[in-house]
Design a protein around this motif. Structure first.
Motif, PDB file in Angstrom:
ATOM      1  N   UNK A   1     -56.536  -6.278  -9.686  1.00 33.91           N
ATOM      2  CA  UNK A   1     -56.192  -6.454  -8.187  1.00 33.91           C
ATOM      3  C   UNK A   1     -55.204  -7.144  -8.154  1.00 33.91           C
ATOM      4  N   UNK A   2     -54.973  -8.463  -8.816  1.00 32.69           N
ATOM      5  CA  UNK A   2     -53.900  -9.255  -8.937  1.00 32.69           C
ATOM      6  C   UNK A   2     -52.647  -8.795  -9.359  1.00 32.69           C
ATOM      7  N   UNK A   3     -52.877  -8.245 -10.676  1.00 34.45           N
ATOM      8  CA  UNK A   3     -51.272  -7.526 -11.200  1.00 34.45           C
ATOM      9  C   UNK A   3     -50.966  -6.523 -10.195  1.00 34.45           C
ATOM     10  N   UNK A   4     -51.835  -5.827  -9.565  1.00 35.41           N
ATOM     11  CA  UNK A   4     -51.411  -4.700  -8.651  1.00 35.41           C
ATOM     12  C   UNK A   4     -50.640  -5.186  -7.438  1.00 35.41           C
ATOM     13  N   UNK A   5     -51.111  -6.442  -6.988  1.00 35.93           N
ATOM     14  CA  UNK A   5     -50.472  -7.153  -5.821  1.00 35.93           C
ATOM     15  C   UNK A   5     -49.076  -7.362  -6.202  1.00 35.93           C
ATOM     16  N   UNK A   6     -48.575  -7.798  -7.531  1.00 36.55           N
ATOM     17  CA  UNK A   6     -47.382  -8.038  -7.802  1.00 36.55           C
ATOM     18  C   UNK A   6     -46.559  -6.953  -7.473  1.00 36.55           C
ATOM     19  N   UNK A   7     -46.982  -5.766  -7.689  1.00 36.32           N
ATOM     20  CA  UNK A   7     -46.020  -4.564  -7.510  1.00 36.32           C
ATOM     21  C   UNK A   7     -45.932  -4.349  -6.006  1.00 36.32           C
ATOM     22  N   UNK A   8     -47.188  -4.584  -5.354  1.00 37.50           N
ATOM     23  CA  UNK A   8     -47.156  -4.463  -3.994  1.00 37.50           C
ATOM     24  C   UNK A   8     -46.268  -5.195  -3.119  1.00 37.50           C
ATOM     25  N   UNK A   9     -46.111  -6.360  -3.717  1.00 30.67           N
ATOM     26  CA  UNK A   9     -44.857  -7.432  -3.084  1.00 30.67           C
ATOM     27  C   UNK A   9     -43.367  -6.735  -3.249  1.00 30.67           C
ATOM     28  N   UNK A  10     -43.348  -6.280  -4.483  1.00 33.35           N
ATOM     29  CA  UNK A  10     -41.938  -5.641  -4.380  1.00 33.35           C
ATOM     30  C   UNK A  10     -41.828  -4.336  -3.565  1.00 33.35           C
ATOM     31  N   UNK A  11     -42.776  -3.466  -3.436  1.00 34.61           N
ATOM     32  CA  UNK A  11     -42.794  -2.502  -2.744  1.00 34.61           C
ATOM     33  C   UNK A  11     -42.533  -2.918  -1.209  1.00 34.61           C
ATOM     34  N   UNK A  12     -43.308  -3.713  -0.804  1.00 32.22           N
ATOM     35  CA  UNK A  12     -43.502  -4.251   0.573  1.00 32.22           C
ATOM     36  C   UNK A  12     -42.131  -4.852   0.953  1.00 32.22           C
ATOM     37  N   UNK A  13     -41.352  -5.533   0.163  1.00 30.40           N
ATOM     38  CA  UNK A  13     -40.144  -6.282   0.359  1.00 30.40           C
ATOM     39  C   UNK A  13     -39.298  -5.094   0.741  1.00 30.40           C
ATOM     40  N   UNK A  14     -39.269  -3.972   0.143  1.00 38.13           N
ATOM     41  CA  UNK A  14     -38.409  -3.075   0.381  1.00 38.13           C
ATOM     42  C   UNK A  14     -38.737  -2.071   1.626  1.00 38.13           C
ATOM     43  N   UNK A  15     -39.721  -2.078   2.262  1.00 36.59           N
ATOM     44  CA  UNK A  15     -40.248  -1.312   3.202  1.00 36.59           C
ATOM     45  C   UNK A  15     -39.089  -1.348   4.187  1.00 36.59           C
ATOM     46  N   UNK A  16     -39.029  -0.300   5.004  1.00 37.22           N
ATOM     47  CA  UNK A  16     -38.028  -0.126   6.079  1.00 37.22           C
ATOM     48  C   UNK A  16     -36.359  -0.382   5.770  1.00 37.22           C
ATOM     49  N   UNK A  17     -35.942  -0.129   4.393  1.00 35.28           N
ATOM     50  CA  UNK A  17     -34.897  -0.474   4.020  1.00 35.28           C
ATOM     51  C   UNK A  17     -34.058   0.943   3.486  1.00 35.28           C
ATOM     52  N   UNK A  18     -34.884   2.221   4.218  1.00 38.09           N
ATOM     53  CA  UNK A  18     -34.274   3.344   3.784  1.00 38.09           C
ATOM     54  C   UNK A  18     -34.509   3.967   2.338  1.00 38.09           C
ATOM     55  N   UNK A  19     -35.272   3.383   1.759  1.00 40.75           N
ATOM     56  CA  UNK A  19     -35.581   4.042   0.325  1.00 40.75           C
ATOM     57  C   UNK A  19     -36.757   4.681   0.294  1.00 40.75           C
ATOM     58  N   UNK A  20     -37.010   5.823  -0.336  1.00 45.15           N
ATOM     59  CA  UNK A  20     -38.227   6.573  -0.478  1.00 45.15           C
ATOM     60  C   UNK A  20     -39.327   5.941  -1.095  1.00 45.15           C
ATOM     61  N   UNK A  21     -40.592   6.208  -1.261  1.00 43.58           N
ATOM     62  CA  UNK A  21     -41.309   5.612  -2.040  1.00 43.58           C
ATOM     63  C   UNK A  21     -41.122   5.536  -3.312  1.00 43.58           C
ATOM     64  N   UNK A  22     -40.626   6.837  -3.991  1.00 40.36           N
ATOM     65  CA  UNK A  22     -40.458   6.751  -5.387  1.00 40.36           C
ATOM     66  C   UNK A  22     -39.095   5.710  -5.785  1.00 40.36           C
ATOM     67  N   UNK A  23     -38.332   5.631  -4.952  1.00 39.51           N
ATOM     68  CA  UNK A  23     -37.152   4.593  -5.026  1.00 39.51           C
ATOM     69  C   UNK A  23     -37.843   3.043  -5.332  1.00 39.51           C
ATOM     70  N   UNK A  24     -38.491   2.694  -4.164  1.00 35.93           N
ATOM     71  CA  UNK A  24     -39.277   1.633  -4.030  1.00 35.93           C
ATOM     72  C   UNK A  24     -40.030   1.084  -5.353  1.00 35.93           C
ATOM     73  N   UNK A  25     -40.751   2.181  -6.104  1.00 32.66           N
ATOM     74  CA  UNK A  25     -41.369   2.016  -7.170  1.00 32.66           C
ATOM     75  C   UNK A  25     -40.631   2.001  -8.553  1.00 32.66           C
ATOM     76  N   UNK A  26     -39.437   2.681  -8.309  1.00 29.38           N
ATOM     77  CA  UNK A  26     -38.387   2.454  -9.355  1.00 29.38           C
ATOM     78  C   UNK A  26     -37.965   1.213  -9.358  1.00 29.38           C
TER      79      UNK A  26
END
Length: 244
Positions: free
Chosen positions: A136-161
């Protein structure tokens, strides 16, 4: 037939890791009321790995630190693979909390915090390179990156990349720093290659010219890489918004 016989064991190991990392705290299946906690077990394992690396880690060593027998430890953690998964979860801890800062500052802080974790626990790099269940904690690190880029016009795949790029850069520099005897990958590279390049400048003119230029003496590889990744994301975000 041999491959088929191995699959149930792996499936059982994965199921045990799922219960350990994601399930509610479990009591031992036999014996008296539990006297150990999973956190105490993880901390003992981290103590061994921090001091001597994963090669020195064993259920016996951890049990000894806790003044328990190895067999009693198995009542809490099924095996070494699950122990390492538990250790990773406690070593990485929680990511930086989300805030009101712009996305770029959030990701910069995130990268520096991850680098601090890897510097404090170098064995985590080895553990992360092996197939394992993400906690759960390791996954939360990825969540922070994806959440920080939310609303910036990037697709889900681009936020994951973007998350993969940042993680890859932080891990790569951490690995170089761990292997560097001087603690500075750039300084060690210059020491190792400088004489060779100068001696063969006619064959490597671009390298010779680059090494001849004065620098500020700092190891900038980490920050340079983070800034360039974020520059690329900023350019993509601006293009999507019609600002470029």
């Amino acid at each position: 037939m041999a491959e088929q016989s191995e699959q149930p064991g792996q499936a059982g190991q994965d199921a045990a890791a799922v219960r350990l990392l994601w399930g509610p705290p479990a009591r031992p299946t036999r014996g008296p009321k539990p006297a150990l906690s999973l956190e105490a077990i993880a901390r003992a394992g981290i103590e061994v790995a921090d001091a001597e690396g994963l090669a020195a880690l064993s259920m016996q060593r951890v049990a000894g630190l806790l003044d328990y027998t190895k067999m009693s430890l198995y009542r809490y953690v099924p095996g070494k693979a699950e122990l390492i998964a538990l250790m990773i979860e406690h070593a990485v801890g929680e990511p930086p909390p989300p805030g009101e800062a712009p996305w770029r500052q959030q990701l910069t802080d995130w990268a520096h915090r991850m680098a601090e974790v890897l510097a404090a626990h170098p064995w985590v790099l080895d553990a992360l390179s092996a197939p394992r269940l993400t906690g759960p904690r390791e996954l939360a690190w990825l969540e922070r990156v994806v959440a920080a880029l939310d609303g910036q016009g990037l697709s889900g795949a681009e936020r994951m990349d973007a998350a993969v790029l940042l993680v890859g850069h932080v891990r790569a520099i951490a690995a170089q720093q761990r292997q560097s005897r001087e603690g500075s990958p750039e300084a060690e590279m210059l020491r190792a290659l400088g004489g060779l390049v100068v001696a063969h400048a006619e064959r490597y003119p671009a390298l010779a010219a680059a090494l001849a230029e004065p620098g500020d003496g700092r190891d900038n590889a980490f920050d340079f890489g983070i800034e360039r990744i974020l520059d690329g994301l900023a350019a993509l975000i601006a293009r999507r918004a019609g600002r470029l």
